[in-house]
Scaffold this active site. Sequence first.
Site, PDB file in Angstrom:
ATOM      1  N   ASP A   8       0.872  -1.175   0.000  1.00  0.00           N
ATOM      2  CA  ASP A   8       0.000   0.000   0.000  1.00  0.00           C
ATOM      3  C   ASP A   8       0.913   1.230   0.000  1.00  0.00           C
ATOM      4  O   ASP A   8       2.138   1.120  -0.194  1.00  0.00           O
ATOM      5  CB  ASP A   8      -1.004  -0.042   1.169  1.00  0.00           C
ATOM      6  N   HIS A   9       0.312   2.412   0.221  1.00  0.00           N
ATOM      7  CA  HIS A   9       1.101   3.654   0.212  1.00  0.00           C
ATOM      8  C   HIS A   9       2.166   3.657   1.299  1.00  0.00           C
ATOM      9  O   HIS A   9       3.231   4.238   1.119  1.00  0.00           O
ATOM     10  CB  HIS A   9       0.155   4.856   0.397  1.00  0.00           C
ATOM     11  N   CYS A  65       3.110  -3.272   3.987  1.00  0.00           N
ATOM     12  CA  CYS A  65       2.292  -2.117   4.372  1.00  0.00           C
ATOM     13  C   CYS A  65       3.029  -1.424   5.517  1.00  0.00           C
ATOM     14  O   CYS A  65       4.231  -1.641   5.691  1.00  0.00           O
ATOM     15  CB  CYS A  65       0.861  -2.518   4.721  1.00  0.00           C
ATOM     16  N   THR A  67       2.801  -1.746   8.824  1.00  0.00           N
ATOM     17  CA  THR A  67       3.223  -2.704   9.854  1.00  0.00           C
ATOM     18  C   THR A  67       3.405  -4.124   9.322  1.00  0.00           C
ATOM     19  O   THR A  67       3.986  -4.960  10.009  1.00  0.00           O
ATOM     20  CB  THR A  67       2.147  -2.784  10.956  1.00  0.00           C
ATOM     21  N   MET A  71      -1.622  -6.518   5.651  1.00  0.00           N
ATOM     22  CA  MET A  71      -1.317  -7.373   4.501  1.00  0.00           C
ATOM     23  C   MET A  71      -1.394  -8.842   4.890  1.00  0.00           C
ATOM     24  O   MET A  71      -1.934  -9.666   4.136  1.00  0.00           O
ATOM     25  CB  MET A  71       0.082  -7.049   3.959  1.00  0.00           C
ATOM     26  N   HIS A  98       9.188 -24.862   8.339  1.00  0.00           N
ATOM     27  CA  HIS A  98       8.123 -25.543   9.089  1.00  0.00           C
ATOM     28  C   HIS A  98       6.728 -25.243   8.544  1.00  0.00           C
ATOM     29  O   HIS A  98       5.843 -26.085   8.644  1.00  0.00           O
ATOM     30  CB  HIS A  98       8.161 -25.122  10.572  1.00  0.00           C
ATOM     31  N   HIS A 134       5.186 -31.521  10.056  1.00  0.00           N
ATOM     32  CA  HIS A 134       4.854 -30.195   9.502  1.00  0.00           C
ATOM     33  C   HIS A 134       3.814 -30.327   8.401  1.00  0.00           C
ATOM     34  O   HIS A 134       2.878 -29.531   8.316  1.00  0.00           O
ATOM     35  CB  HIS A 134       6.121 -29.504   9.000  1.00  0.00           C
TER      36      HIS A 134
END
Length: 151
Positions: A8-9, A65, A67, A71, A98, A134
């Site tokens: 994003d921006h 993004c 943080t 996303m 994993h 896994h």
Amino acid sequence: MKIVLASDHAGATLKADLVEYVASLGHETRDLGADGSCSVDYPQFAQQAARAVIDGRADRAILICGTGLGMSMAANKVRGIRAALCHECYSARMAREHNDANVLCLGQRVVGVGLARDVVRTFLEAQFSQGPNHRRRLDMIAESESGAEAV
Ligand code: RB5
């Protein structure tokens, strides 16, 4: 590998750097936007990149993004996507070994470009361990998302 990158921006500056960096590692890259600082909505970009991975047009996606949180939340709603938010290399390696993660998320406001590059390289170089424990756990996740939207 074919790698799509989207942001994003709030992630566009780091994305622009990583597009070049991932190409310098020998991968084929595709930049799905966003460009510039105009406010956009991260789910739209996450869904576009996720669709490219699920359709087989890309092997991995890198989503950025502010943080990395939005996303990762948006990408993980897409059936078949295993998106990992990683801001250090250990998690990036484990996300592949994993969790067989197919999407890496980063926060431009959280991590510097040098560490982001190392995290990306680690993520792209690491392989799924193929360990049966896994695999079983990933199958359980896949089972639990059988009602999720396929984009
Ligand atoms: C945009 O301000 C910011 O909320 C977004 O980039 C992201 O961090 C959301 O998770």
